[in-house]
Design a protein around this motif. Structure first.
Motif, PDB file in Angstrom:
ATOM      1  N   ALA A  85      10.352  -6.730   0.141  1.00 11.69           N
ATOM      2  CA  ALA A  85       9.947  -7.489  -1.048  1.00 11.69           C
ATOM      3  C   ALA A  85       9.079  -8.643  -0.529  1.00 11.69           C
ATOM      4  O   ALA A  85       8.197  -8.404   0.287  1.00 11.69           O
ATOM      5  CB  ALA A  85      11.156  -7.940  -1.865  1.00 11.69           C
TER       6      ALA A  85
ATOM      7  N   LYS B  82       5.060   0.725  11.800  1.00 16.80           N
ATOM      8  CA  LYS B  82       6.345   0.182  11.307  1.00 16.80           C
ATOM      9  C   LYS B  82       7.510   0.531  12.246  1.00 16.80           C
ATOM     10  O   LYS B  82       8.638   0.116  12.012  1.00 16.80           O
ATOM     11  CB  LYS B  82       6.643   0.762   9.916  1.00 16.80           C
ATOM     12  CG  LYS B  82       5.550   0.521   8.859  1.00 16.80           C
ATOM     13  CD  LYS B  82       5.462  -0.948   8.494  1.00 16.80           C
ATOM     14  CE  LYS B  82       4.337  -1.214   7.519  1.00 16.80           C
ATOM     15  NZ  LYS B  82       4.600  -0.703   6.142  1.00 16.80           N
TER      16      LYS B  82
ATOM     17  N   ASP C 238       8.766  -7.727  -6.207  1.00 18.60           N
ATOM     18  CA  ASP C 238       8.074  -8.962  -5.855  1.00 18.60           C
ATOM     19  C   ASP C 238       6.652  -8.930  -6.400  1.00 18.60           C
ATOM     20  O   ASP C 238       6.182  -7.896  -6.876  1.00 18.60           O
ATOM     21  CB  ASP C 238       8.080  -9.211  -4.348  1.00 18.60           C
ATOM     22  CG  ASP C 238       7.160  -8.273  -3.586  1.00 18.60           C
ATOM     23  OD1 ASP C 238       6.556  -8.724  -2.619  1.00 18.60           O
ATOM     24  OD2 ASP C 238       7.036  -7.095  -3.959  1.00 18.60           O
TER      25      ASP C 238
ATOM     26  N   ASN D 202       0.789  -1.236   0.000  1.00 18.22           N
ATOM     27  CA  ASN D 202       0.000   0.000   0.000  1.00 18.22           C
ATOM     28  C   ASN D 202       0.822   1.288   0.000  1.00 18.22           C
ATOM     29  O   ASN D 202       0.377   2.299  -0.561  1.00 18.22           O
ATOM     30  CB  ASN D 202      -0.937   0.009   1.212  1.00 18.22           C
ATOM     31  CG  ASN D 202      -1.991  -1.083   1.100  1.00 18.22           C
ATOM     32  OD1 ASN D 202      -2.722  -1.140   0.111  1.00 18.22           O
ATOM     33  ND2 ASN D 202      -2.019  -1.995   2.077  1.00 18.22           N
ATOM     34  N   THR D 203       1.994   1.265   0.606  1.00 17.88           N
ATOM     35  CA  THR D 203       2.780   2.506   0.698  1.00 17.88           C
ATOM     36  C   THR D 203       2.998   3.179  -0.655  1.00 17.88           C
ATOM     37  O   THR D 203       2.850   4.400  -0.773  1.00 17.88           O
ATOM     38  CB  THR D 203       4.129   2.233   1.392  1.00 17.88           C
ATOM     39  OG1 THR D 203       3.877   1.677   2.686  1.00 17.88           O
ATOM     40  CG2 THR D 203       4.954   3.496   1.538  1.00 17.88           C
TER      41      THR D 203
ATOM     42  N   HIS E 109       9.867  -7.837   7.023  1.00 18.73           N
ATOM     43  CA  HIS E 109      10.151  -8.384   5.673  1.00 18.73           C
ATOM     44  C   HIS E 109      10.261  -7.233   4.697  1.00 18.73           C
ATOM     45  O   HIS E 109       9.734  -6.132   4.928  1.00 18.73           O
ATOM     46  CB  HIS E 109       9.065  -9.375   5.228  1.00 18.73           C
ATOM     47  CG  HIS E 109       7.831  -8.747   4.649  1.00 18.73           C
ATOM     48  ND1 HIS E 109       6.665  -8.568   5.384  1.00 18.73           N
ATOM     49  CD2 HIS E 109       7.569  -8.260   3.410  1.00 18.73           C
ATOM     50  CE1 HIS E 109       5.752  -8.009   4.615  1.00 18.73           C
ATOM     51  NE2 HIS E 109       6.277  -7.801   3.416  1.00 18.73           N
TER      52      HIS E 109
HETATM   53  C1  6PG Z   1       4.231  -6.681  -1.030  1.00 22.63           C
HETATM   54  C2  6PG Z   1       5.413  -5.779  -0.889  1.00 22.63           C
HETATM   55  C3  6PG Z   1       5.910  -5.796   0.513  1.00 22.63           C
HETATM   56  C4  6PG Z   1       5.542  -4.448   1.086  1.00 22.63           C
HETATM   57  C5  6PG Z   1       5.550  -4.479   2.581  1.00 22.63           C
HETATM   58  C6  6PG Z   1       4.952  -3.165   3.116  1.00 22.63           C
HETATM   59  O1  6PG Z   1       4.105  -7.371  -2.048  1.00 22.63           O
HETATM   60  O2  6PG Z   1       3.388  -6.610  -0.109  1.00 22.63           O
HETATM   61  O3  6PG Z   1       6.344  -5.832  -1.808  1.00 22.63           O
HETATM   62  O4  6PG Z   1       7.270  -6.019   0.689  1.00 22.63           O
HETATM   63  O5  6PG Z   1       6.457  -3.477   0.603  1.00 22.63           O
HETATM   64  O6  6PG Z   1       4.743  -5.572   3.002  1.00 22.63           O
HETATM   65  O7  6PG Z   1       3.619  -3.135   2.727  1.00 22.63           O
HETATM   66  P1  6PG Z   1       2.719  -1.832   2.975  1.00 22.63           P
HETATM   67  O8  6PG Z   1       3.316  -0.750   2.134  1.00 22.63           O
HETATM   68  O9  6PG Z   1       1.337  -2.233   2.503  1.00 22.63           O
HETATM   69  O10 6PG Z   1       2.792  -1.524   4.441  1.00 22.63           O
END
Ligand code: 6PG
Length: 261
Positions: free
Chosen positions: A158, A218, A78, A49-50, A156
């Motif tokens: 990616a 976070k 990913d 979502n970010t 985590h």
């Molecule tokens: C995915 C992302 C993952 C994401 C983090 C943060 O496929 O979900 O690549 O690594 O960057 O989980 O997710 P948010 O931005 O939704 O907090």
């Protein structure tokens, strides 16, 4: 404010809008410099979502009209092993929030295709696409100009998930070959979903790496990764460091609130 924490350049902004405004201008400057120098700019997008908040700034008129979008090559860090039109798909999100709103060249969008019998075949296909696109042999890594990453609240990045085989292989390599792998697949039990992800060395070969992380949820993960004990099995983002350039963390104050400096 900018601080160095273990060779990470950490920039902290008062609020998330300050963060994304800075990140958009930073992206524009990097894109223009690269394209002026060599006629192209290869970037890796993160999912989740970010990026939506980041893309909301990037698709405003100023950036829409002042970034040489046609010369930018888009890759993905990913993907979820779902159809490209699924709401879960990182490509679908990027398409909806970015590609549909700015004049990118569709031939320069290199999505992780998921139209295969299994996630491992999808990972292998993306690896071959990367090798073909960058004309690299089977022991080399793609020279991405810029890699964007997010951070999960479990540290985590990616789809390098804590305690996963793909992470384990970079902590206790089972064979020399693994270290030349660019793309891996894994099963996420908690989401009952297969994922495809760039491997740590494929990410780390990026000339510059930028983590975009906002929000108080976070803050603990940020502290664990940057100032907690070295434990990449539990905090996979600790595996990420640009080999050739810099590793940046662009954070809002809420995400940075547990850092000590
Ligand atoms: C995915 C992302 C993952 C994401 C983090 C943060 O496929 O979900 O690549 O690594 O960057 O989980 O997710 P948010 O931005 O939704 O907090």
């Amino acid at each position: 404010m900018a601080v160095m924490i273990k060779n990470n350049e950490v920039k902290i902004f008062p609020g998330s809008q300050d963060l994304f405004q800075f990140a958009a201008n930073d992206f524009r400057q990097r894109a223009i410099a690269a394209i002026n120098q060599k006629g192209e700019f290869s970037i890796v997008l993160s999912g989740g979502n970010t990026p939506k908040s980041f893309f909301d700034v990037l698709t405003t008129d100023y950036y829409k009209t002042s970034i040489p979008w046609q010369e930018i090559k888009f890759f993905f860090g990913d993907e979820r092993y779902v159809p490209a039109n699924s709401e879960e798909s990182n490509f679908h999100m990027a398409n909806k929030y970015l590609f549909d709103k700015v004049p990118v060249n569709p031939e320069n969008i290199y999505r992780i295709r998921t139209e295969f019998d299994n996630a491992n075949d999808a990972a292998n296909a993306y690896e071959q696409l990367l090798r073909k696109t960058f004309h690299i042999h089977d022991k080399a890594f793609p020279p991405f100009d810029l890699v964007y990453l997010g951070l999960g609240d479990n540290a985590h990045t990616a789809s390098l998930m804590p305690l996963s085989d793909v992470v384990m292989q970079y902590i206790k390599p089972s064979s020399a070959d693994i270290n030349t792998q660019l793309v891996a697949s894994l099963f996420m039990k908690e989401k009952n979903m297969y994922r495809i992800t760039l491997t740590p060395p494929a990410i780390n070969n990026g000339k510059n790496i930028i983590f975009l992380v906002d929000g108080a949820n976070k803050a603990t993960a940020i502290w664990e990764v940057l100032q907690g004990k070295t434990d990449p099995l539990h905090y996979p983002a600790q595996l990420i460091h640009s080999v050739h350039g810099k590793t940046y963390w662009y954070l809002d104050q809420a995400a940075a609130q547990k850092l000590n400096f």
